[in-house]
Scaffold this motif. Structure first.
Motif, short mmCIF file in Angstrom:
data_model
loop_
_atom_site.label_atom_id
_atom_site.label_comp_id
_atom_site.label_asym_id
_atom_site.label_seq_id
_atom_site.Cartn_x
_atom_site.Cartn_y
_atom_site.Cartn_z
N ASP A 1 14.55 22.54 -11.43
CA ASP A 1 14.90 22.63 -10.01
C ASP A 1 13.78 22.10 -9.12
O ASP A 1 14.04 21.41 -8.12
CB ASP A 1 15.21 24.08 -9.65
N ALA A 2 12.54 22.40 -9.49
CA ALA A 2 11.41 21.89 -8.70
C ALA A 2 11.34 20.37 -8.78
O ALA A 2 11.07 19.70 -7.77
CB ALA A 2 10.10 22.51 -9.21
N GLY A 3 11.60 19.81 -9.96
CA GLY A 3 11.57 18.36 -10.10
C GLY A 3 12.66 17.69 -9.30
O GLY A 3 12.44 16.63 -8.69
N ILE B 1 1.02 11.06 -16.44
CA ILE B 1 1.14 10.59 -15.05
C ILE B 1 1.48 9.10 -15.01
O ILE B 1 2.35 8.69 -14.22
CB ILE B 1 -0.14 10.90 -14.26
N PRO B 2 0.86 8.23 -15.82
CA PRO B 2 1.29 6.82 -15.82
C PRO B 2 2.76 6.64 -16.18
O PRO B 2 3.44 5.77 -15.64
CB PRO B 2 0.36 6.16 -16.84
N ALA B 3 3.25 7.45 -17.14
CA ALA B 3 4.68 7.36 -17.47
C ALA B 3 5.54 7.79 -16.30
O ALA B 3 6.65 7.26 -16.09
CB ALA B 3 4.98 8.23 -18.70
N SER B 4 5.07 8.74 -15.50
CA SER B 4 5.82 9.18 -14.32
C SER B 4 5.83 8.12 -13.22
O SER B 4 6.70 8.15 -12.35
CB SER B 4 5.21 10.48 -13.78
N LEU C 1 0.82 -1.21 0.00
CA LEU C 1 0.00 0.00 0.00
C LEU C 1 0.86 1.27 0.00
O LEU C 1 0.55 2.25 -0.68
CB LEU C 1 -0.93 0.00 1.21
N PHE C 2 1.95 1.23 0.74
CA PHE C 2 2.86 2.37 0.76
C PHE C 2 3.44 2.62 -0.63
O PHE C 2 3.48 3.76 -1.12
CB PHE C 2 3.99 2.11 1.75
N LEU C 3 3.87 1.55 -1.29
CA LEU C 3 4.49 1.69 -2.60
C LEU C 3 3.52 2.30 -3.60
O LEU C 3 3.86 3.25 -4.32
CB LEU C 3 5.00 0.33 -3.09
N PHE C 4 2.29 1.78 -3.66
CA PHE C 4 1.32 2.29 -4.62
C PHE C 4 0.89 3.72 -4.29
O PHE C 4 0.67 4.53 -5.20
CB PHE C 4 0.11 1.37 -4.67
N SER C 5 0.79 4.03 -3.00
CA SER C 5 0.38 5.39 -2.63
C SER C 5 1.40 6.41 -3.10
O SER C 5 1.04 7.44 -3.69
CB SER C 5 0.21 5.47 -1.10
N PHE C 6 2.68 6.12 -2.88
CA PHE C 6 3.70 7.09 -3.27
C PHE C 6 3.96 7.08 -4.77
O PHE C 6 4.50 8.06 -5.30
CB PHE C 6 4.98 6.85 -2.48
N GLY D 1 4.41 10.50 -8.63
CA GLY D 1 4.27 10.48 -10.08
C GLY D 1 3.47 11.67 -10.59
O GLY D 1 3.85 12.32 -11.58
N ALA D 2 2.37 12.00 -9.91
CA ALA D 2 1.55 13.13 -10.33
C ALA D 2 2.28 14.45 -10.14
O ALA D 2 2.23 15.34 -11.02
CB ALA D 2 0.23 13.12 -9.55
N ILE D 3 2.96 14.62 -9.00
CA ILE D 3 3.67 15.88 -8.75
C ILE D 3 4.82 16.06 -9.75
O ILE D 3 5.01 17.16 -10.29
CB ILE D 3 4.21 15.90 -7.30
N MET D 4 5.56 14.98 -10.02
CA MET D 4 6.67 15.10 -10.95
C MET D 4 6.19 15.40 -12.37
O MET D 4 6.85 16.13 -13.13
CB MET D 4 7.51 13.82 -10.94
N TYR D 5 5.05 14.87 -12.74
CA TYR D 5 4.50 15.18 -14.07
C TYR D 5 4.20 16.67 -14.21
O TYR D 5 4.49 17.28 -15.26
CB TYR D 5 3.24 14.35 -14.30
N GLU D 6 3.63 17.27 -13.17
CA GLU D 6 3.33 18.69 -13.21
C GLU D 6 4.60 19.53 -13.28
O GLU D 6 4.62 20.60 -13.89
CB GLU D 6 2.49 19.09 -11.99
N CYS D 7 5.67 19.05 -12.66
CA CYS D 7 6.93 19.81 -12.65
C CYS D 7 7.69 19.69 -13.97
O CYS D 7 8.40 20.63 -14.37
CB CYS D 7 7.83 19.33 -11.51
N GLU D 8 7.57 18.57 -14.67
CA GLU D 8 8.43 18.30 -15.82
C GLU D 8 7.71 18.29 -17.16
O GLU D 8 8.35 18.11 -18.20
CB GLU D 8 9.12 16.93 -15.63
N LYS D 9 6.38 18.42 -17.17
CA LYS D 9 5.64 18.22 -18.42
C LYS D 9 5.93 19.29 -19.48
O LYS D 9 5.78 19.03 -20.69
CB LYS D 9 4.14 18.17 -18.13
N ASP D 10 6.34 20.48 -19.08
CA ASP D 10 6.57 21.57 -20.03
C ASP D 10 8.01 21.65 -20.53
O ASP D 10 8.33 22.53 -21.35
CB ASP D 10 6.18 22.91 -19.40
N GLU D 11 8.89 20.77 -20.05
CA GLU D 11 10.27 20.77 -20.51
C GLU D 11 10.37 20.20 -21.92
O GLU D 11 9.64 19.27 -22.28
CB GLU D 11 11.14 19.94 -19.56
#
Length: 474
Positions: free
Chosen positions: A367-369, A343-346, A315-320, A325-335
């Motif tokens: 830097d945010a990522g 998000i699935p790729a992240s 449960l811990f693994l899937f939660s994180f 994954g969602a947060i990193m997608y928002e940080c890196e999607k415009d690069e």
């Protein structure tokens, strides 16, 4: 409930967490600044600033190692080696403290949760679930000789010849897996090496051994049937025992590794999935070695006792995965040319980061990522350690019990009659029955009154100090 275990564990070990974060930040700034000074003029220019070098330091000390930033100068490589060693100490010491706190919180969760558990196993009362009543065998034919032959096939500790047989089978399994590995090498492919004939030889041995175990597997008293099947008592009892044999994990492994070979004999293998299944079935034979390794059975039983801890880990693994994954997608999607396309790729990046693998095919550039990646690395190290520590405690308890007891798991032949079909009472059986009855009574008491586990802990410590088992102390 599992999130409560995490929150209470972090609250209980605030000092250890603070030490982990403080040392990590201190060494990250120090090693990042030092490496930047040695690598700033190197080509290609990778360490462009101290913050960029700090990202490299976090990845290095946490043993992730993406490979996106690597020192090229000799002083930089020396500093990198020192930071690797320091990272092991900085991460390992506080995590051990946090792990011990997680064990206490896990025991509290198991004892106090309102939902019904089949077995409320904690690290304090786990000793009650390690002892099982020996099965009473009532073989329909063969009697004592059949029991002895079953011990010969299944229990290497039953006799000297049983150990010889287990070693021979283990060597055959090793040779079979080795042939599968060698046959995949391009330089060894072709009709000259006759891998198909080698495969047929090994399958013949495994089939003969499986049929022997299938036929000799003895019946138990629990295989008795009632009702309309009682007129066919012997037939129903026989097939019930065979079904119980086929449901055993290692029997399933044997079937899965043998069936694809015989299916392929019905016709030419033209379907890609079937040919791939045959290749995978060959590799599964390596799992057959677990039958002859005693510590493998201990590991499986420890995982069963700590089933809730394993569920907590999943449960811990899937939660994180979802969170980072969602947060990193928002940080890196415009690069430009980003690999965080969705998000699935992240999720793939989050999986290799939280588990500190770090393949390096997906690396944050902003830097945010990188800041989010640093948090994911530390959270992954701490979070994955908590449930695994609990399973490790169960395994250590089982290992100590086996080391103290050194009991033989073979069937008690002296408790059987001359024909091998009717159990004959003996003093050892009476003592064993009384001991098991006492164990069951205490188990029920522990489940009804969780506070009683304090006394069980005292009993376990007394067993350790006396060098015996908890049952003797009881």
């Amino acid at each position: 409930h599992y999130l409560g275990v995490f929150s209470r564990t972090f609250s209980r070990s605030r000092a250890a967490l603070g030490l982990l974060v403080f040392l990590f930040l201190l060494l990250t700034v120090f090693f990042g600044a030092v490496v930047f000074e040695y690598e700033r003029d190197a080509q290609p220019e990778i360490f462009t600033s101290i913050p960029a070098a700090m990202w490299w330091c976090v990845v290095t000390m946490a043993t992730v190692g993406y490979g996106d930033m690597t020192p090229v100068t000799i002083p930089g490589k020396v500093i990198a080696g020192i930071s690797m060693v320091c990272g092991l100490f900085v991460v390992g010491l506080p995590v051990s403290i946090i792990g011990s706190a997680s064990v206490k919180e896990y025991d509290h969760m198991v004892q106090q949760t309102p939902f019904t558990l089949k077995r409320r196993v904690t690290t304090s009362n786990a000793i009650l679930y390690l002892k099982k009543a020996p099965p009473v065998y009532t073989p329909m034919w063969g009697g004592k000789s059949r029991i002895e032959f079953w011990n010969f096939l299944s229990n290497p500790a039953s006799s000297k010849w049983a150990r010889v047989w287990s070693v021979l089978i283990a060597l055959v399994i090793t040779a079979s897996v080795t042939s599968v590995v060698l046959s995949s090498m391009p330089s060894l492919k072709g009709d000259v090496y006759r891998w198909d004939e080698v495969e047929t030889f090994f399958v013949s041995i495994f089939t003969f051994e499986f049929l022997l175990r299938f036929l000799v597997f003895p019946e138990r008293e629990t295989d008795e049937v009632t009702g309309c099947l009682s007129n066919f008592q012997n037939i129903a009892k026989f097939f019930r025992a065979r079904w119980r044999f086929l449901r055993q994990p290692f029997s399933m492994i044997d079937l899965v590794s043998l069936l694809p070979f015989y299916i392929s004999l019905w016709g030419s293998v033209r379907v890609l999935r079937l040919s791939r299944m045959i290749r995978l079935a060959k590799v599964l034979r390596v799992l057959k070695l677990g039958r002859y390794i005693r510590t493998m059975d201990m590991l499986v039983r420890a995982m069963k006792l700590g089933a809730h801890a394993m569920l907590m880990c999943i449960l811990f693994l899937f939660s994180f995965l979802f969170v980072f994954g969602a947060i990193m997608y928002e940080c890196e999607k415009d690069e430009p040319n980003t690999k965080f396309t969705s998000i699935p790729a992240s999720f793939w990046w989050a999986a290799q980061t939280v588990t500190t693998v770090g393949y390096g095919d997906m690396v944050p550039k902003t830097d945010a990522g990188r800041f989010i990646g640093s948090i994911a690395i530390i959270v992954g190290i701490v979070g994955m350690t908590l449930p695994l520590t609990i399973v490790g405690v169960f395994y250590s308890i089982m290992y100590e019990q086996v080391t103290w007891k050194k009991s033989d798991s073979s069937i008690e032949l002296e408790a059987m009659g001359p024909s091998g079909s009717n159990p004959r009472p003996s003093m050892s059986n009476r003592e064993e029955s009384l001991r098991i009855a006492l164990q069951n009574a205490i188990r029920e008491l522990v489940e009804a009154h969780p506070d009683f586990t304090v006394s069980m802990n005292v009993i376990s410590k007394s067993a350790v100090s006396s060098g015996g088992s908890a049952y003797d102390v009881l």
